[in-house]
Design a protein around this motif. Structure first.
Motif, mmCIF file in Angstrom:
data_model
loop_
_atom_site.group_PDB
_atom_site.id
_atom_site.type_symbol
_atom_site.label_atom_id
_atom_site.label_comp_id
_atom_site.label_asym_id
_atom_site.label_seq_id
_atom_site.Cartn_x
_atom_site.Cartn_y
_atom_site.Cartn_z
ATOM 1 N N ASP A 165 -12.489 7.169 5.653
ATOM 2 C CA ASP A 165 -13.928 6.983 5.888
ATOM 3 C C ASP A 165 -14.479 8.113 6.756
ATOM 4 O O ASP A 165 -15.618 8.543 6.582
ATOM 5 C CB ASP A 165 -14.194 5.666 6.651
ATOM 6 C CG ASP A 165 -13.955 4.448 5.796
ATOM 7 O OD1 ASP A 165 -14.012 4.566 4.566
ATOM 8 O OD2 ASP A 165 -13.717 3.365 6.381
ATOM 9 N N LYS A 201 0.863 -1.184 0.000
ATOM 10 C CA LYS A 201 0.000 0.000 0.000
ATOM 11 C C LYS A 201 0.897 1.232 0.000
ATOM 12 O O LYS A 201 1.903 1.264 0.745
ATOM 13 C CB LYS A 201 -0.823 0.062 1.292
ATOM 14 C CG LYS A 201 -1.930 -0.945 1.400
ATOM 15 C CD LYS A 201 -2.645 -0.667 2.720
ATOM 16 C CE LYS A 201 -3.882 -1.521 2.824
ATOM 17 N NZ LYS A 201 -4.720 -1.140 3.941
ATOM 18 N N GLY A 214 -8.718 6.114 8.058
ATOM 19 C CA GLY A 214 -9.446 7.328 8.435
ATOM 20 C C GLY A 214 -10.090 8.102 7.294
ATOM 21 O O GLY A 214 -10.835 9.058 7.546
ATOM 22 N N GLU A 253 -2.797 10.184 0.079
ATOM 23 C CA GLU A 253 -4.138 10.726 -0.171
ATOM 24 C C GLU A 253 -4.032 12.022 -0.963
ATOM 25 O O GLU A 253 -4.808 12.280 -1.875
ATOM 26 C CB GLU A 253 -4.865 10.989 1.159
ATOM 27 C CG GLU A 253 -5.666 9.836 1.718
ATOM 28 C CD GLU A 253 -4.839 8.643 2.169
ATOM 29 O OE1 GLU A 253 -3.613 8.787 2.335
ATOM 30 O OE2 GLU A 253 -5.422 7.564 2.364
HETATM 31 N N1 ASP Z 1 -4.461 5.351 3.437
HETATM 32 C C1 ASP Z 1 -4.763 5.310 4.827
HETATM 33 C C2 ASP Z 1 -4.574 3.896 5.344
HETATM 34 O O1 ASP Z 1 -4.062 3.042 4.633
HETATM 35 C C3 ASP Z 1 -6.120 5.853 5.157
HETATM 36 C C4 ASP Z 1 -7.283 5.245 4.405
HETATM 37 O O2 ASP Z 1 -7.109 4.550 3.418
HETATM 38 O O3 ASP Z 1 -8.419 5.478 4.823
HETATM 39 O O4 ASP Z 1 -4.876 3.632 6.480
#
Ligand code: ASP
Length: 438
Positions: A188, A49, A186, A116
């Motif tokens: 969300d 990720k 977060g 983000e």
């Molecule tokens: N990218 C961040 C995570 O991997 C926040 C999200 O995706 O909501 O936690």
């Protein structure tokens, strides 16, 4: 007509093909005006990720070789996306700014937020929508806590003359303008904040599953999809491990009574799960809406004769926890006993002295600690109408030969929590699931 706020998660934003699909979803409905996005997630099993890479870049900021290697991966992810989307956009100067920003940071928040940031920047360019930086509208106070009212005011103002926009999820800024992130997942929460401020008719949360299931599909074979949930049922289930939505995401929309629709980005025709205020739930005779659970709990059992007469006993125990800033989950009591159920992570934060401090505070006859527990939550408004739900949970576990270490029913009759040995966890969930035919 009202507008929709959409949030797309990491898998939905993982590469250019996924982003094109996101753009199609947005463009297929003119009322999908405001979009919140996560950083690119995994494209395939074993992939990384972007947010994890950014945390790793921060961790390696003192080692230029390791930092360079991680940062090159991050750049390659975004350069690949930009090229495959056919965008005429050179992100070089943004990368340099991010590189020096990470190197100058003391905390990981700035680094973590950049996935983000870039993701939203790229999508806004692809769609031809405005980009609104979350740092200007989402605010945290001096203590680092999310400042909901200040945020709502700023967001309402920023959205006033905006028709279509993309906003990065996961972060905001503090009173000095420094970036602060929510906990993992977060974005969300960001989506929910934007929906409230925009007075949206609905908050669509687009993810990589069909919606909430009645139990974890990794544990129970083919659980059903939950079509409707109340805000409170959602809170209980997501807090107790149903990981579809961040467990704090309901609060902003709940204030405004806005429904959340969890939908699958990769199968957009499916209705998904609708989350509504209790009063708007369709009539149903279901008793249990869903079952969730988490591993990794311990219980401190304290026993003392005539504990019931000793005024201030519980307060003294809880003061010790408070001094260590420990939060606990449940506290069942008996006449001469009390137990405190807490996560292993909280328990360990108390350090070695914790137990001795409790002993010094209340001089118990005995104090024992048992670890290796899991908590299972059986959730549903229907249990308030139905006699015998707790008996059914106990019966299911006893038939399966599973010992219940603790059982607790909230006074709202919305949930029953049972603690079992972690070695019995999966079996226990299946036993309860089968009994309720959930
Ligand atoms: N990218 C961040 C995570 O991997 C926040 C999200 O995706 O909501 O936690």
């Amino acid at each position: 007509m009202g507008i929709k706020v959409c949030k797309f998660g990491g898998t939905s934003m993982a590469d250019a093909a996924a982003i094109k699909n996101v753009a199609e979803i947005i463009k297929s409905d003119k009322t999908r005006a405001l979009t919140v996005v996560s950083a690119p997630g995994k494209r395939f099993g074993g992939d990384e990720k972007v947010t994890d890479l950014l945390y790793s870049a921060f961790g390696n900021r003192g080692d230029s070789e390791a930092f360079g290697a991680v940062f090159a991966k991050i750049r390659a992810r975004f350069d690949g996306i930009i090229a495959d989307l056919g965008l005429n956009y050179d992100a070089c100067s943004v990368y340099s700014e991010i590189e020096s920003g990470i190197k100058a940071s003391k905390r990981p928040d700035y680094a973590a937020s950049r996935g983000e940031y870039l993701s939203a920047l790229i999508l806004s360019k692809y769609l031809g929508f405005e980009f609104i930086d979350a740092k200007d509208i989402i605010k945290f106070d001096e203590s680092g806590a999310f400042d909901s009212e200040k945020t709502n005011g700023l967001t309402e103002k920023a959205l006033k003359n905006v028709k279509y926009a993309v906003i990065p999820g996961f972060y905001g800024s503090d009173i000095n303008g420094a970036i602060v992130t929510f906990s993992r997942g977060g974005s969300d929460v960001t989506g929910s904040i934007i929906a409230r401020a925009a007075r949206a008719e609905i908050y669509e949360n687009w993810t990589d599953v069909d919606g909430f299931m009645t139990a974890d599909p990794r544990i129970v074979k083919n659980p059903r999809l939950i079509d409707f949930l109340s805000y409170r049922e959602l809170r209980e289930l997501s807090y107790m491990g149903a990981s579809v939505l961040h467990h704090e995401a309901i609060f902003p929309v709940k204030k405004a009574g806005i429904p959340i629709n969890v939908k699958n980005t990769f199968d957009m025709k499916k209705a998904g799960t609708m989350i509504l205020p209790f009063s708007d739930l369709p009539k149903s005779d279901r008793v249990v809406t869903g079952i969730a659970g988490k591993k990794g709990y311990s219980v401190i059992n304290i026993e003392k004769s005539l504990l019931n007469n000793e005024i201030g006993f519980v307060r003294r125990v809880l003061s010790v926890l408070e001094e260590h800033k420990i939060s606990f989950e449940h506290m069942p009591t008996g006449i001469d006993t009390m137990s405190i159920v807490l996560s292993d992570a909280e328990f360990q934060r108390g350090g070695e002295g914790l137990i001795n401090e409790i002993i010094a505070a209340v001089a118990p006859d005995t104090l024992t600690v048992s670890g290796g527990l899991s908590l299972i939550a059986v959730v549903g408004h229907g249990m308030a109408r139905k006699i015998g739900t707790a008996a059914t949970v106990c019966g299911a576990l006893s038939k399966a030969g599973i010992n219940i270490k603790m059982i607790d029913q909230g006074s709202s009759e919305l949930n029953i929590i049972a603690a079992v040995d972690t070695s019995d966890y999966e079996r226990a969930i299946n036993a309860i699931y089968e009994e309720f035919n959930a």
